[in-house]
Every structure is written in C-alpha cells, then in structure tokens.
Design a protein around this motif. Sequence first.
Motif, PDB file in Angstrom:
ATOM      1  N   THR A 108      -1.851   6.275  12.257  1.00 47.62           N
ATOM      2  CA  THR A 108      -2.654   7.197  12.254  1.00 47.62           C
ATOM      3  C   THR A 108      -3.395   8.211  12.738  1.00 47.62           C
ATOM      4  O   THR A 108      -3.305   8.922  12.983  1.00 47.62           O
ATOM      5  N   ILE A 109      -4.175   7.349  12.782  1.00 47.83           N
ATOM      6  CA  ILE A 109      -5.451   8.113  13.745  1.00 47.83           C
ATOM      7  C   ILE A 109      -5.467   7.703  15.305  1.00 47.83           C
ATOM      8  O   ILE A 109      -5.713   9.027  15.711  1.00 47.83           O
ATOM      9  N   TYR A 110      -4.179   7.635  15.865  1.00 52.63           N
ATOM     10  CA  TYR A 110      -3.913   7.098  17.289  1.00 52.63           C
ATOM     11  C   TYR A 110      -3.201   8.144  17.184  1.00 52.63           C
ATOM     12  O   TYR A 110      -2.350   9.125  18.337  1.00 52.63           O
ATOM     13  N   HIS A 111      -2.001   9.290  16.157  1.00 56.26           N
ATOM     14  CA  HIS A 111      -1.568   9.587  16.463  1.00 56.26           C
ATOM     15  C   HIS A 111      -2.711  11.174  16.650  1.00 56.26           C
ATOM     16  O   HIS A 111      -1.695  11.950  17.383  1.00 56.26           O
ATOM     17  N   SER A 157      -8.679  16.787   9.951  1.00 64.42           N
ATOM     18  CA  SER A 157     -10.336  17.023  10.008  1.00 64.42           C
ATOM     19  C   SER A 157     -10.522  16.498   9.740  1.00 64.42           C
ATOM     20  O   SER A 157     -12.061  15.930   9.308  1.00 64.42           O
ATOM     21  N   GLU A 158      -9.420  15.753   8.356  1.00 67.54           N
ATOM     22  CA  GLU A 158     -10.356  14.333   7.528  1.00 67.54           C
ATOM     23  C   GLU A 158     -10.878  12.778   8.648  1.00 67.54           C
ATOM     24  O   GLU A 158     -11.929  12.794   8.145  1.00 67.54           O
ATOM     25  N   ILE A 159     -10.118  12.906  10.026  1.00 69.25           N
ATOM     26  CA  ILE A 159     -10.628  12.118  10.549  1.00 69.25           C
ATOM     27  C   ILE A 159     -11.788  12.193  11.206  1.00 69.25           C
ATOM     28  O   ILE A 159     -12.423  11.083  11.559  1.00 69.25           O
ATOM     29  N   ILE A 160     -11.616  13.932  11.718  1.00 69.20           N
ATOM     30  CA  ILE A 160     -13.254  14.498  12.195  1.00 69.20           C
ATOM     31  C   ILE A 160     -14.462  14.262  11.338  1.00 69.20           C
ATOM     32  O   ILE A 160     -15.339  13.714  11.833  1.00 69.20           O
ATOM     33  N   GLU A 161     -13.909  14.776   9.950  1.00 71.81           N
ATOM     34  CA  GLU A 161     -15.377  14.518   9.255  1.00 71.81           C
ATOM     35  C   GLU A 161     -15.782  12.872   9.500  1.00 71.81           C
ATOM     36  O   GLU A 161     -16.963  13.067   8.856  1.00 71.81           O
ATOM     37  N   ALA A 162     -14.808  12.105   8.799  1.00 71.87           N
ATOM     38  CA  ALA A 162     -15.130  10.416   8.850  1.00 71.87           C
ATOM     39  C   ALA A 162     -15.880  10.261   9.949  1.00 71.87           C
ATOM     40  O   ALA A 162     -16.854   9.617   9.870  1.00 71.87           O
ATOM     41  N   ALA A 163     -15.089  10.484  11.145  1.00 70.91           N
ATOM     42  CA  ALA A 163     -15.461  10.138  12.599  1.00 70.91           C
ATOM     43  C   ALA A 163     -17.365  10.849  12.340  1.00 70.91           C
ATOM     44  O   ALA A 163     -18.124   9.931  13.128  1.00 70.91           O
ATOM     45  N   LYS A 164     -17.049  12.067  11.654  1.00 72.06           N
ATOM     46  CA  LYS A 164     -18.507  12.757  12.238  1.00 72.06           C
ATOM     47  C   LYS A 164     -20.069  12.357  11.057  1.00 72.06           C
ATOM     48  O   LYS A 164     -21.022  12.216  12.280  1.00 72.06           O
ATOM     49  N   ARG A 165     -19.509  11.210  10.254  1.00 70.45           N
ATOM     50  CA  ARG A 165     -20.215  11.195   9.586  1.00 70.45           C
ATOM     51  C   ARG A 165     -20.842   9.896  10.087  1.00 70.45           C
ATOM     52  O   ARG A 165     -21.684   9.757  10.110  1.00 70.45           O
ATOM     53  N   LEU A 166     -20.035   8.682  10.138  1.00 72.56           N
ATOM     54  CA  LEU A 166     -19.917   7.269  10.726  1.00 72.56           C
ATOM     55  C   LEU A 166     -21.117   7.845  11.889  1.00 72.56           C
ATOM     56  O   LEU A 166     -22.182   7.417  12.723  1.00 72.56           O
ATOM     57  N   MET A 169       0.654  -0.675  -0.511  1.00 74.87           N
ATOM     58  CA  MET A 169       0.133  -0.305  -0.293  1.00 74.87           C
ATOM     59  C   MET A 169       1.210   0.910   0.046  1.00 74.87           C
ATOM     60  O   MET A 169       2.135   1.019   0.629  1.00 74.87           O
ATOM     61  N   THR A 170       0.509   2.204  -1.132  1.00 72.71           N
ATOM     62  CA  THR A 170       1.253   3.313  -0.885  1.00 72.71           C
ATOM     63  C   THR A 170       1.268   4.269   0.084  1.00 72.71           C
ATOM     64  O   THR A 170       0.031   4.571   0.283  1.00 72.71           O
ATOM     65  N   ARG A 171       2.078   4.762   0.960  1.00 68.67           N
ATOM     66  CA  ARG A 171       1.267   6.243   1.580  1.00 68.67           C
ATOM     67  C   ARG A 171       1.434   7.428   1.264  1.00 68.67           C
ATOM     68  O   ARG A 171       1.866   7.870   0.728  1.00 68.67           O
ATOM     69  N   THR A 172       0.164   8.150   1.911  1.00 65.29           N
ATOM     70  CA  THR A 172      -0.797   9.264   1.411  1.00 65.29           C
ATOM     71  C   THR A 172      -0.421  10.303   2.749  1.00 65.29           C
ATOM     72  O   THR A 172      -0.496   9.848   3.308  1.00 65.29           O
ATOM     73  N   VAL A 173       1.120  11.086   2.129  1.00 72.30           N
ATOM     74  CA  VAL A 173       1.332  11.819   3.225  1.00 72.30           C
ATOM     75  C   VAL A 173       0.950  12.859   3.568  1.00 72.30           C
ATOM     76  O   VAL A 173       0.999  13.509   2.754  1.00 72.30           O
ATOM     77  N   LYS A 174      -0.024  13.236   3.778  1.00 76.60           N
ATOM     78  CA  LYS A 174      -0.962  14.932   4.314  1.00 76.60           C
ATOM     79  C   LYS A 174      -0.469  15.517   5.045  1.00 76.60           C
ATOM     80  O   LYS A 174       0.388  15.619   6.088  1.00 76.60           O
ATOM     81  N   ASN A 175      -0.887  16.719   4.553  1.00 75.76           N
ATOM     82  CA  ASN A 175      -0.654  18.150   5.649  1.00 75.76           C
ATOM     83  C   ASN A 175      -1.454  17.482   7.014  1.00 75.76           C
ATOM     84  O   ASN A 175      -2.556  17.162   7.202  1.00 75.76           O
ATOM     85  N   PRO A 176      -0.939  17.839   8.069  1.00 81.77           N
ATOM     86  CA  PRO A 176      -1.239  17.655   9.692  1.00 81.77           C
ATOM     87  C   PRO A 176      -2.464  18.067   9.631  1.00 81.77           C
ATOM     88  O   PRO A 176      -3.561  17.194  10.099  1.00 81.77           O
ATOM     89  N   THR A 177      -3.238  19.478   9.370  1.00 81.35           N
ATOM     90  CA  THR A 177      -4.518  20.055   9.963  1.00 81.35           C
ATOM     91  C   THR A 177      -5.369  19.812   8.222  1.00 81.35           C
ATOM     92  O   THR A 177      -6.549  18.818   9.620  1.00 81.35           O
TER      93      THR A 177
END
Length: 188
Positions: free
Chosen positions: A46-49, A13-22, A1-9
């Motif tokens: 990643t999520i626990y970071h 935000s992406e994690i929060i939005e996914a959690a909110k949806r669920l 699996m290719t690792r995708t590096v994103k801006n921490p902010t």
Amino acid sequence: MTRTVKNPTERRSEIIEAAKRLFQTQEYDKTSMQEIMDELKIAKGTIYHYFASKEALFEAVIEDIAEENSQTMQQVIKTPGNALEKMKRLVDAGRIATDNPHIMQTLHNPANQALHTRLLASLITKQAPLYAELIRQGGLEGLFTTNHPLECAEFMLSAVQFLTDTGIYPWSQNDLARRTHALPKLIE
C-alpha cells in the motif's frame, strides 16, 4: 486482518500526515517506512503503491507543508488592513521553519540540497501571487509603485528565501540580523 479500502486521495493524504508526524517528532533519518506502515496498519504494498521510496514520501510531505502554508497565507490576504500591515502578517505566516524544526534540519543536510532547493522554489511559486496581490493593493493605496507586482514579489521572495537560509549559506546570527533589519527598507 481485514483489508480496508479507502479512496486513493484519502489514503495518500493519510500516509503523508503520518509521515509528517513522525518526521517532525523523531526526525527523518530515524523514521523507517515500516514505522509509518505500522502506525497506519497498512501493508508494504500500500505505501509503495503511493510512494516509490522514503525520499519520495519526504518530498510529498514537504509539498504538503508548502501547500498548507500557502492556504494559511491566503487567509491573511483576506484580513482587514492596508497592504503594508497585511504584508507584515503575511511574512509572519510564511515562516515554516518554526513549526517544522526536524524537517528543516533534514532539508539543511547537504545530501538533501536538491530537495531543499525544490521546496524553496515551491514556496516562492505559491507565495509570490499572494505578495503580488498585496503589492497591487498597495499601489491602489499609494503605498507602492510598480507596473510589475508579480515580478517584484518573485524577486523579493527569491532574495529573502535564498539569502536568509542558513541551510544554503552558513550565515552567523549577526549576518542574519543585518539582512533582516535591511529587508523592510529594501521592500519599500
């Protein structure tokens, strides 16, 4: 699996939005951290970071909802009308329970009382300056009289938030209707 590096902010935000949806669609208790990781295709590390626990993530979701609501309410302040008209629109814009029923149900669980209280405090902190701005405008328009608009807003919001919250008080619909009916005159 290719690792995708994103801006921490952006990643946070992406994690929060996914959690909110669920959390909004299948409820907090029925959502696992693994489901959030699977939806985003991210590793456990990643999520626990970003969030030490599901509870910490839930708290971030709550703060995000409060911040989004505050931004919506700020737009109401900019609309035309006198202070009383805007205040009525602000009250309607400030209702977060309608758009977040599963999240509010989770907050009303006695085990989440501390988080629920923090959400109410966060909402009051974010909303009071907006109401204070309208109270100042109302003073200039001759609608309101006070030398303490922020404090008035804080006391009004505290009373409304705590005295109409069925997660804190087990009010009947009649009790809530009675308070809702009395509120406009009390604010005046």
